[in-house]
Design a protein around this motif. Structure first.
Motif, short mmCIF file in Angstrom:
data_model
loop_
_atom_site.label_atom_id
_atom_site.label_comp_id
_atom_site.label_asym_id
_atom_site.label_seq_id
_atom_site.Cartn_x
_atom_site.Cartn_y
_atom_site.Cartn_z
N SER A 297 65.29 68.67 47.57
CA SER A 297 64.01 68.76 48.27
C SER A 297 62.90 69.06 47.26
CB SER A 297 64.06 69.88 49.31
OG SER A 297 64.17 71.14 48.66
N GLN A 298 61.66 68.83 47.67
CA GLN A 298 60.53 69.15 46.80
C GLN A 298 60.52 70.64 46.46
OE1 GLN A 298 57.71 67.04 45.44
NE2 GLN A 298 58.06 68.87 44.22
N GLU A 299 60.82 71.48 47.45
CA GLU A 299 60.84 72.92 47.21
C GLU A 299 61.86 73.30 46.14
OE1 GLU A 299 59.85 72.28 51.61
OE2 GLU A 299 61.14 71.39 50.08
N VAL A 321 63.28 61.38 42.44
CA VAL A 321 62.28 61.58 43.50
C VAL A 321 62.87 62.49 44.58
CG1 VAL A 321 60.95 60.44 45.32
CG2 VAL A 321 61.16 59.36 43.08
N PRO A 322 62.17 63.56 44.97
CA PRO A 322 62.71 64.50 45.95
C PRO A 322 62.96 63.85 47.31
CG PRO A 322 60.78 65.41 44.84
CD PRO A 322 60.85 63.96 44.48
N ASN A 323 63.92 64.42 48.01
CA ASN A 323 64.24 63.98 49.37
C ASN A 323 65.02 65.09 50.05
OD1 ASN A 323 65.58 62.48 51.67
ND2 ASN A 323 64.48 60.79 50.72
N TYR A 341 56.38 64.40 40.71
CA TYR A 341 56.73 65.40 41.72
C TYR A 341 57.03 66.77 41.10
CZ TYR A 341 57.00 61.61 45.09
OH TYR A 341 56.68 60.55 45.91
N LEU A 342 56.96 66.88 39.78
CA LEU A 342 57.15 68.17 39.14
C LEU A 342 55.90 69.02 39.30
CD1 LEU A 342 58.93 66.94 35.90
CD2 LEU A 342 59.97 68.18 37.80
N PRO A 343 56.03 70.36 39.22
CA PRO A 343 54.84 71.22 39.38
C PRO A 343 53.75 70.86 38.37
CG PRO A 343 56.85 72.53 39.42
CD PRO A 343 57.27 71.13 39.04
N PRO A 344 52.50 70.94 38.78
CA PRO A 344 51.39 70.59 37.87
C PRO A 344 51.48 71.37 36.56
CG PRO A 344 50.58 70.91 40.11
CD PRO A 344 52.02 71.33 40.12
N GLY A 345 51.37 70.67 35.46
CA GLY A 345 51.35 71.31 34.15
C GLY A 345 52.72 71.63 33.57
N PHE A 346 53.80 71.42 34.35
CA PHE A 346 55.14 71.81 33.89
C PHE A 346 55.55 71.05 32.62
CE2 PHE A 346 59.70 70.76 33.87
CZ PHE A 346 60.24 72.04 33.71
N VAL A 347 55.38 69.75 32.63
CA VAL A 347 55.80 68.93 31.48
C VAL A 347 55.05 69.35 30.23
CG1 VAL A 347 55.91 66.60 30.53
CG2 VAL A 347 56.51 66.99 32.92
N GLU A 348 53.75 69.58 30.36
CA GLU A 348 52.94 69.97 29.20
C GLU A 348 53.35 71.36 28.69
OE1 GLU A 348 50.25 69.83 26.15
OE2 GLU A 348 50.91 68.19 27.47
N ARG A 349 53.55 72.29 29.63
CA ARG A 349 53.88 73.67 29.23
C ARG A 349 55.24 73.75 28.54
NH1 ARG A 349 52.23 74.73 34.47
NH2 ARG A 349 54.39 75.24 35.08
N THR A 350 56.17 72.85 28.92
CA THR A 350 57.54 72.95 28.41
C THR A 350 57.88 71.87 27.39
OG1 THR A 350 58.40 71.61 30.26
CG2 THR A 350 58.37 74.02 30.55
N LYS A 351 56.85 71.22 26.83
CA LYS A 351 57.13 70.08 25.94
C LYS A 351 57.90 70.48 24.69
CE LYS A 351 52.55 70.26 23.73
NZ LYS A 351 51.29 69.51 23.50
N GLU A 352 57.79 71.75 24.26
CA GLU A 352 58.58 72.22 23.12
C GLU A 352 59.94 72.75 23.55
OE1 GLU A 352 57.52 71.73 20.09
OE2 GLU A 352 55.63 70.89 20.85
N GLN A 353 60.09 72.99 24.85
CA GLN A 353 61.32 73.60 25.37
C GLN A 353 62.30 72.57 25.89
OE1 GLN A 353 60.56 76.24 28.65
NE2 GLN A 353 62.73 76.65 29.07
N GLY A 354 61.80 71.49 26.50
CA GLY A 354 62.71 70.57 27.17
C GLY A 354 62.25 69.13 27.15
N LEU A 355 63.15 68.27 27.62
CA LEU A 355 62.86 66.84 27.78
C LEU A 355 63.15 66.47 29.22
CD1 LEU A 355 62.22 64.04 26.52
CD2 LEU A 355 64.69 63.80 26.11
N VAL A 356 62.18 65.87 29.88
CA VAL A 356 62.34 65.41 31.26
C VAL A 356 62.51 63.90 31.24
CG1 VAL A 356 61.29 65.28 33.53
CG2 VAL A 356 60.98 67.33 32.15
N VAL A 357 63.58 63.41 31.89
CA VAL A 357 63.90 61.99 31.89
C VAL A 357 63.91 61.50 33.34
CG1 VAL A 357 65.61 60.25 31.23
CG2 VAL A 357 65.30 62.30 29.82
N PRO A 358 63.19 60.44 33.68
CA PRO A 358 63.18 59.96 35.06
C PRO A 358 64.44 59.20 35.44
CG PRO A 358 61.75 58.60 33.70
CD PRO A 358 62.23 59.72 32.82
N SER A 359 65.04 59.61 36.54
CA SER A 359 66.07 58.85 37.29
C SER A 359 67.45 58.72 36.64
CB SER A 359 65.56 57.44 37.64
OG SER A 359 64.37 57.53 38.37
#
Length: 488
Positions: A297-299, A321-323, A341-359
């Motif tokens: 879910s989005q939550e 994509v959440p469902n 669908y990620l929280p606003p700013g999450f990718v930018e804040r964690t760019k040194e910490q993690g990698l987000v990959v779609p799907s």
């Protein structure tokens, strides 16, 4: 089909394999066929007859086109999903009914194989058992290729008896179903399985179609001539003993772990993930993926994001994509960018910490990488075995199907996983997520070190099962001997 292939198939013992629709069901059967033929290539030829709901995906075509010459395939005419008249988003009716609608073309394909080859056996996935009667009609042997573990197989074979208990003791309304009742699964005395932990079609008692189709699958599973199960003796010894003792008229072969092999082809996403991992410290990265069809879910997506950020640990997260429907990835195409669908700013804040990959991400390559130190997993059996093979401890996050049973095996029996606690309104909160991430990823944490040690021991046991004298290799040889005798 060319003349050379025709001649080869006439000389060899032929086996037809019928997966059910779905990438997660096709891959284990393909990998089993490749493993089987690696040891017995001079004696056998395998033909895949593949039911479809539409055009095969590019990834499926790429895999199929790279099969060895002693495996060929036919995509059966696609079924129109509208013709299935399914009233639910649950994948069980979709898989079972697709195979049912494919039966006429499958029967023709098998008849053609019988007329021009030494076809001796039909190997079926659990959700393609609708075709079991075709083996009887053609007077060939039938085998179930069970893609999950021995504990789930034991439950599947026992479920018709459980159904009688449900009929006499439980009301049809879910609110009267005793979800906390402990179920006795043969060979699984070591684990406390409750009704709520069983494969989710059991919990759809009120939804007649899902429950009835699942019960029918379980009844058919007891009628095959043999069962091939993707596990190994040292992983589930008690369950395997129970299966052998309860199957006097049917052979059960533990041939695992059967897992996909690393992709040898160049791929932009593989290159991206591996390049990022190459710059991370050893065992420092938590890999997060919910299989090929799991959705949150989005939550819950929000809470995982904040929990990862709060933990401070490195991560590689496959975001979908959440469902609200946890298995919607199987039936709903991914047409949107899940990153939005990620929280606003999450990718930018964690760019040194993690990698987000779609799907999608190259899971085998990630788990095999030295920088990967943990796996937050939905506990699908493919992912479970892949994690064990590569010695990566887990955070268990089951979503649907038999995943809750797998999670109990991993946490309570094998003790190679931890599980979040404190779910509120169906959502795990960020503080608990950060806590379990630290439990498994903090290198000074004794619990995490013990889990890593036990996972590594199981990894060695898995490798030993596949050696020349290993239990799974011997099981493959016994199966080959049985099949060759049918051709005499």
């Amino acid at each position: 089909m060319n003349m050379e292939l025709e001649m080869e198939m006439k000389k060899k013992t032929c086996i037809a394999m019928v997966p059910c629709p779905g990438h997660g069901h096709l891959i284990p059967l393909l990998e089993f066929a490749k493993r089987f033929l690696l040891h017995h290539r001079d004696d056998f030829h395998v033909t895949f007859l593949i039911p479809t709901l539409g055009p095969p995906s590019p990834s499926t075509i790429a895999i199929i086109n790279n099969l060895p010459s002693n495996i060929d395939f036919t995509f059966l005419p696609p079924v129109n999903v509208q013709d299935l008249h399914i009233q639910t988003d649950h994948p069980v009716p979709q898989m079972v009914l697709t195979v049912r609608h494919t039966l006429p073309s499958l029967k023709d394909a098998l008849a053609s194989l019988t007329s021009r080859t030494n076809l001796v056996a039909l190997v079926l996935d659990v959700f393609s058992l609708e075709a079991l009667h075709l083996a009887k009609e053609l007077n060939i042997s039938s085998y179930l290729a069970f893609a999950s573990g021995a504990a789930t197989l034991s439950f599947t074979l026992s479920f018709p008896k459980f159904d009688e208990s449900f009929s006499s003791e439980f009301e049809f309304q879910p609110e009267f179903l005793d979800l906390e009742r402990t179920m006795d699964v043969p060979g699984c005395d070591y684990a406390s399985f409750k009704v709520k932990d069983l494969p989710d079609p059991v919990l759809f008692r009120r939804s007649g179609e899902i429950y009835t189709l699942f019960l029918s699958v379980c009844q058919k599973a007891s009628l095959v001539d043999g069962i091939i199960v993707n596990t190994f003796n040292d992983l589930e010894p008690e369950a395997m003993r129970a299966l052998h003792n309860g199957s006097s008229s049917r052979s059960v072969y533990a041939v695992g772990p059967i897992v996909a092999q690393p992709n040898q082809n160049q791929d932009e996403k593989i290159d991206e993930c591996i390049a990022w991992l190459n710059h991370q410290p050893s065992k420092s990265v938590l890999y997060i993926c919910f299989g090929s069809g799991g959705t949150l879910s989005q939550e819950q997506v929000n809470e995982i994001a904040f929990g990862l950020e709060l933990s401070g640990h490195k991560f590689l997260w496959v975001v979908r994509v959440p469902n609200k429907i946890p298995n919607s990835g199987y039936v709903i195409g991914q047409k949107e960018d899940p990153i939005q669908y990620l929280p606003p700013g999450f990718v930018e804040r964690t760019k040194e910490q993690g990698l987000v990959v779609p799907s999608w991400a190259p899971q085998i390559e990630i788990l095999a990488h030295g920088s990967t130190g943990g796996f937050l997993s939905h506990c699908g059996w493919n992912s479970t075995l892949e994690s064990i093979v590569h010695g990566v401890p887990m955070i268990a996050w089951p979503l649907f199907a038999e995943q809750r049973m797998n999670a109990i095996l991993l946490t309570d029996v094998l003790r190679v996983a931890v599980r979040p606690q404190g779910e509120e309104d169906g959502v795990e909160n960020r503080e608990e997520i950060a806590k379990v991430v630290k439990r498994i990823m903090d290198h000074g944490n004794e619990e995490g070190l013990e889990m890593r040690k036990r996972t590594q021991e199981l990894s060695y046991a898995a490798a030993a099962a596949l050696t020349e004298n290993g239990s799974s290799t011997k099981a493959l040889s016994s199966l080959a001997h049985e099949l060759l005798n049918k051709n005499l």
